[in-house]
Design a protein around this motif. Structure first.
Motif, short mmCIF file in Angstrom:
data_model
loop_
_atom_site.label_atom_id
_atom_site.label_comp_id
_atom_site.label_asym_id
_atom_site.label_seq_id
_atom_site.Cartn_x
_atom_site.Cartn_y
_atom_site.Cartn_z
N SER A 40 0.84 -1.19 0.00
CA SER A 40 0.00 0.00 0.00
C SER A 40 0.89 1.25 0.00
CB SER A 40 -0.92 0.02 1.23
OG SER A 40 -1.66 1.23 1.28
N LEU A 41 0.57 2.15 -0.91
CA LEU A 41 1.32 3.40 -0.99
C LEU A 41 0.52 4.57 -0.41
CD1 LEU A 41 2.74 3.03 -4.63
CD2 LEU A 41 3.88 2.50 -2.47
N SER A 42 -0.46 4.25 0.43
CA SER A 42 -1.32 5.29 0.99
C SER A 42 -0.54 6.30 1.82
CB SER A 42 -2.43 4.67 1.84
OG SER A 42 -3.27 3.86 1.05
N HIS A 43 0.61 5.89 2.35
CA HIS A 43 1.41 6.82 3.15
C HIS A 43 2.04 7.91 2.29
CE1 HIS A 43 4.10 3.60 1.80
NE2 HIS A 43 5.08 4.48 1.83
N TYR A 44 1.88 7.78 0.96
CA TYR A 44 2.30 8.86 0.07
C TYR A 44 1.15 9.83 -0.21
CZ TYR A 44 6.80 6.72 -0.97
OH TYR A 44 8.08 6.22 -0.87
N GLY A 45 0.05 9.64 0.47
CA GLY A 45 -1.07 10.55 0.33
C GLY A 45 -0.87 11.81 1.13
N GLY A 53 3.35 14.76 5.49
CA GLY A 53 2.18 14.57 4.64
C GLY A 53 2.14 15.50 3.45
N ALA A 54 3.11 16.43 3.37
CA ALA A 54 3.10 17.39 2.26
C ALA A 54 3.48 16.75 0.94
CB ALA A 54 4.06 18.55 2.57
N LYS A 55 4.20 15.62 0.99
CA LYS A 55 4.58 14.94 -0.26
C LYS A 55 3.35 14.46 -1.02
CE LYS A 55 5.37 10.52 2.11
NZ LYS A 55 5.09 11.04 3.48
N SER A 60 -0.63 12.08 -4.20
CA SER A 60 -1.92 11.53 -3.80
C SER A 60 -2.86 11.32 -4.98
CB SER A 60 -2.59 12.45 -2.77
OG SER A 60 -2.88 13.71 -3.34
N VAL A 61 -2.74 12.15 -6.01
CA VAL A 61 -3.63 12.06 -7.16
C VAL A 61 -3.48 10.72 -7.88
CG1 VAL A 61 -2.02 13.11 -8.80
CG2 VAL A 61 -4.48 13.34 -9.16
N PHE A 62 -2.35 10.04 -7.73
CA PHE A 62 -2.09 8.78 -8.43
C PHE A 62 -2.44 7.55 -7.59
CE2 PHE A 62 1.05 11.97 -9.87
CZ PHE A 62 0.65 12.08 -11.19
N LEU A 63 -2.98 7.76 -6.38
CA LEU A 63 -3.27 6.66 -5.47
C LEU A 63 -4.77 6.50 -5.27
CD1 LEU A 63 -0.58 7.57 -2.76
CD2 LEU A 63 -0.32 5.97 -4.67
N TYR A 115 -5.05 10.27 6.04
CA TYR A 115 -4.47 10.25 4.70
C TYR A 115 -5.56 10.45 3.65
CZ TYR A 115 0.14 8.80 6.29
OH TYR A 115 1.39 8.76 6.90
N HIS A 116 -5.33 11.41 2.75
CA HIS A 116 -6.27 11.72 1.67
C HIS A 116 -5.61 11.29 0.36
CE1 HIS A 116 -8.90 14.53 4.09
NE2 HIS A 116 -7.82 14.41 4.87
N ILE A 117 -6.28 10.39 -0.37
CA ILE A 117 -5.74 9.91 -1.64
C ILE A 117 -6.82 9.98 -2.72
CG2 ILE A 117 -4.03 8.39 -0.57
CD1 ILE A 117 -5.92 6.04 -1.11
N GLY A 118 -6.38 9.92 -3.97
CA GLY A 118 -7.32 9.90 -5.09
C GLY A 118 -7.25 11.14 -5.94
#
Length: 252
Positions: A40-45, A53-55, A60-63, A115-118
């Motif tokens: 899971s790459l959610s920690h890149y969200g 979390g700024a990364k 995040s747009v790719f997760l 974490y916010h992803i998508g």
């Protein structure tokens, strides 16, 4: 391929298809990578208001959390990116980049501690930009496009408010919407400006009645016509000699 002209500033190129397809393909590659290797790459969200979390502003747009999430966003991006590239070709890349960055930044500033992803923030930025820019340009084809956007995606407005549906990042949606509106206000679209038509370019132009053309004689020499006040002054002038006498006032 159609040629661009003043009456129709839109031009179809292969990038209208390639841009959305390649972008969505990248999302699917990332999701396949996570599924294939069971990671899971959610920690890149985006994790709001934390430096680590700024990364997620970039990544995040790719997760995506699951297949349904990815499918829904992919369908919207295929349509919206194709529309963006076709109707706003000169601005499309900047809209895409700024849409990712500033919707992500807004989520980082406003979001809940999670974490916010998508790609939903980007989708809202695209919908907002295409809708408002069409209204602001006052170009009839783009205004019609704005109406189509309302029909297709008007219901998305409710998901910018909290507690409408659990598990969604309404902060990301709101940030994307504000980002799209700001880009529509600030980004120039000179290709839709009305063309300047000079008097001599009009079909009913009469050079004999044009006041500027009258300043030239038959040989093309500049010979300006006398001004109206000069004609009046010449008409009332006289060669008679006039003598003025001063009549003083005698003191009693």
């Amino acid at each position: 391929m159609r040629k661009e002209n003043l009456d129709n500033p839109f031009i179809f190129t292969r990038s209208v298809i390639l841009l959305p397809v390649l972008f969505v393909l990248l999302l699917w590659i990332v999701f396949w990578f996570e599924t294939r290797f069971h990671i899971s790459l959610s920690h890149y969200g985006i994790y709001p208001r934390e430096s680590f979390g700024a990364k997620g502003i970039l990544f995040s747009v790719f997760l995506h959390g699951n297949l349904q999430h990815l499918v829904n966003n992919s369908l919207a991006l295929i349509v919206l990116l194709a529309i963006l590239r076709f109707f706003y070709r000169e601005q499309s890349i900047l809209v895409l980049i700024f849409g990712i960055l500033f919707s992500g930044l807004g989520t980082w500033l406003l979001g809940r501690p999670s974490y916010h992803i998508g790609a939903s923030g980007l989708i809202y930025a695209l919908v907002s930009f295409i809708f408002f820019k069409g209204i602001f340009t006052k170009y009839y084809r783009l205004m019609s496009l704005s109406f189509v956007i309302v029909l297709l995606y008007g219901g998305m407005v409710w998901y910018m408010f909290p507690d409408v549906e659990k598990g969604i990042s309404w902060e990301g949606h709101l940030s994307g919407f504000i980002t799209g509106l700001a880009m529509a206000l600030l980004m120039k679209t000179p290709q839709f400006a009305k063309a300047v038509i000079y008097e001599w370019e009009k079909p009913d132009f009469n050079p004999e009645a044009d006041p500027f053309i009258k300043n030239f004689d038959e040989k093309g020499n500049f010979s300006p016509q006398p001004k109206p006040e000069e004609i009046i002054r010449e008409y009332f002038s006289s060669s008679l000699k006039v003598i003025y006498d001063f009549i003083g006032i005698k003191n009693k």
